[in-house]
Enzyme design. Structure first.
Site, mmCIF file in Angstrom:
data_model
loop_
_atom_site.group_PDB
_atom_site.id
_atom_site.type_symbol
_atom_site.label_atom_id
_atom_site.label_comp_id
_atom_site.label_asym_id
_atom_site.label_seq_id
_atom_site.Cartn_x
_atom_site.Cartn_y
_atom_site.Cartn_z
ATOM 1 N N HIS A 82 -8.072 35.728 -40.539
ATOM 2 C CA HIS A 82 -8.716 35.296 -41.629
ATOM 3 C C HIS A 82 -8.972 33.811 -42.017
ATOM 4 O O HIS A 82 -7.951 33.375 -42.352
ATOM 5 C CB HIS A 82 -8.254 35.995 -42.632
ATOM 6 C CG HIS A 82 -9.172 35.921 -44.217
ATOM 7 N ND1 HIS A 82 -10.401 36.631 -44.110
ATOM 8 C CD2 HIS A 82 -9.544 34.621 -44.946
ATOM 9 C CE1 HIS A 82 -10.988 36.358 -45.155
ATOM 10 N NE2 HIS A 82 -10.358 35.218 -45.781
ATOM 11 N N THR B 268 -22.675 36.432 -46.985
ATOM 12 C CA THR B 268 -22.215 37.567 -47.905
ATOM 13 C C THR B 268 -20.789 37.947 -47.535
ATOM 14 O O THR B 268 -20.321 38.634 -48.664
ATOM 15 C CB THR B 268 -23.228 38.699 -47.779
ATOM 16 O OG1 THR B 268 -23.239 38.990 -46.238
ATOM 17 C CG2 THR B 268 -24.498 38.127 -47.820
ATOM 18 N N HIS C 122 -17.810 34.127 -39.357
ATOM 19 C CA HIS C 122 -18.305 34.793 -38.241
ATOM 20 C C HIS C 122 -19.518 34.285 -37.751
ATOM 21 O O HIS C 122 -20.150 33.382 -38.380
ATOM 22 C CB HIS C 122 -18.780 36.398 -38.835
ATOM 23 C CG HIS C 122 -19.391 36.170 -39.841
ATOM 24 N ND1 HIS C 122 -19.140 35.880 -41.459
ATOM 25 C CD2 HIS C 122 -20.938 36.474 -40.398
ATOM 26 C CE1 HIS C 122 -19.977 35.879 -42.268
ATOM 27 N NE2 HIS C 122 -21.232 36.254 -41.630
HETATM 28 P P1 5GP Z 1 -23.405 36.763 -43.572
HETATM 29 O O1 5GP Z 1 -24.571 37.409 -44.342
HETATM 30 O O2 5GP Z 1 -22.285 36.700 -44.410
HETATM 31 O O3 5GP Z 1 -23.942 35.736 -42.712
HETATM 32 O O4 5GP Z 1 -23.192 38.076 -42.493
HETATM 33 C C1 5GP Z 1 -22.644 39.261 -42.683
HETATM 34 C C2 5GP Z 1 -23.250 40.314 -41.687
HETATM 35 O O5 5GP Z 1 -22.234 41.166 -41.910
HETATM 36 C C3 5GP Z 1 -24.331 40.794 -42.117
HETATM 37 O O6 5GP Z 1 -25.346 40.713 -41.312
HETATM 38 C C4 5GP Z 1 -24.170 42.341 -42.395
HETATM 39 O O7 5GP Z 1 -25.162 43.133 -42.253
HETATM 40 C C5 5GP Z 1 -22.814 42.481 -41.797
HETATM 41 N N1 5GP Z 1 -22.138 43.580 -42.306
HETATM 42 C C6 5GP Z 1 -21.628 43.679 -43.546
HETATM 43 N N2 5GP Z 1 -20.841 44.867 -43.429
HETATM 44 C C7 5GP Z 1 -20.399 45.302 -42.341
HETATM 45 C C8 5GP Z 1 -19.732 46.425 -41.937
HETATM 46 O O8 5GP Z 1 -19.205 47.129 -42.636
HETATM 47 N N3 5GP Z 1 -19.927 46.609 -40.532
HETATM 48 C C9 5GP Z 1 -20.844 45.826 -39.641
HETATM 49 N N4 5GP Z 1 -20.840 46.271 -38.505
HETATM 50 N N5 5GP Z 1 -21.500 44.844 -40.158
HETATM 51 C C10 5GP Z 1 -21.384 44.674 -41.508
HETATM 52 ZN ZN ZN Z 2 -10.866 38.395 -43.391
#
Ligand code: 5GP
Ligand code: ZN
Length: 114
Positions: free
Chosen positions: A46, A95, A100
């Site tokens: 993490h 989010t 990532h």
């Molecule tokens: P961020 O908005 O932080 O750049 O991207 C987070 C991403 O994680 C989003 O595109 C969202 O759809 C994905 N995501 C959130 N929760 C989960 C989950 O439980 N499983 C998977 N496979 N993707 C997730």
């Molecule tokens: Zn984490």
């Protein structure tokens, strides 16, 4: 880290569709895809986001970037093209506070980056 969705995915506590894995990195399909091919690549250890990039060992940093190219190759999008994105912080719409990279492709992507 407790209560982190991506840590739970890395440990297999939350199921995901794995695309690639090595010692340092896991790649899985995004649950809410924004492109025909949408893979999320995380370090198994993490860190909250790109602001903590220096908290990763060089080996982990390399594994993350290498995984982006390996995933693109395995998804068959190296010739058509793809985009690698890492949202960092509120203005970028991050989010999930676990570093990532999104690998997006498989169709024409929006030119709007901001
Ligand atoms: P961020 O908005 O932080 O750049 O991207 C987070 C991403 O994680 C989003 O595109 C969202 O759809 C994905 N995501 C959130 N929760 C989960 C989950 O439980 N499983 C998977 N496979 N993707 C997730
Ligand atoms: Zn984490």
């Amino acid at each position: 880290m407790a209560d982190c969705i991506f840590c739970a995915i890395a440990k297999g506590e939350i199921p995901s569709t794995k695309v690639y894995e090595d010692q340092h990195v896991l790649a899985f399909r995004d649950i809410n895809p924004m492109a025909p091919k949408h893979v999320v690549i995380i370090p198994k250890r993490h860190v909250s986001g790109l602001n903590e990039w220096e908290g990763l060992a060089a080996e982990e940093q390399l594994a993350l970037l290498r995984a982006c190219t390996v995933v693109a190759k395995e998804e068959g999008i190296t010739e058509s093209g793809y985009r690698v994105v890492s949202n960092c912080g509120p203005d970028a719409g991050q989010t999930v506070p676990h570093l990532h990279f999104h690998v997006l492709g498989g169709g024409k992507l929006s030119v709007n980056l901001a």
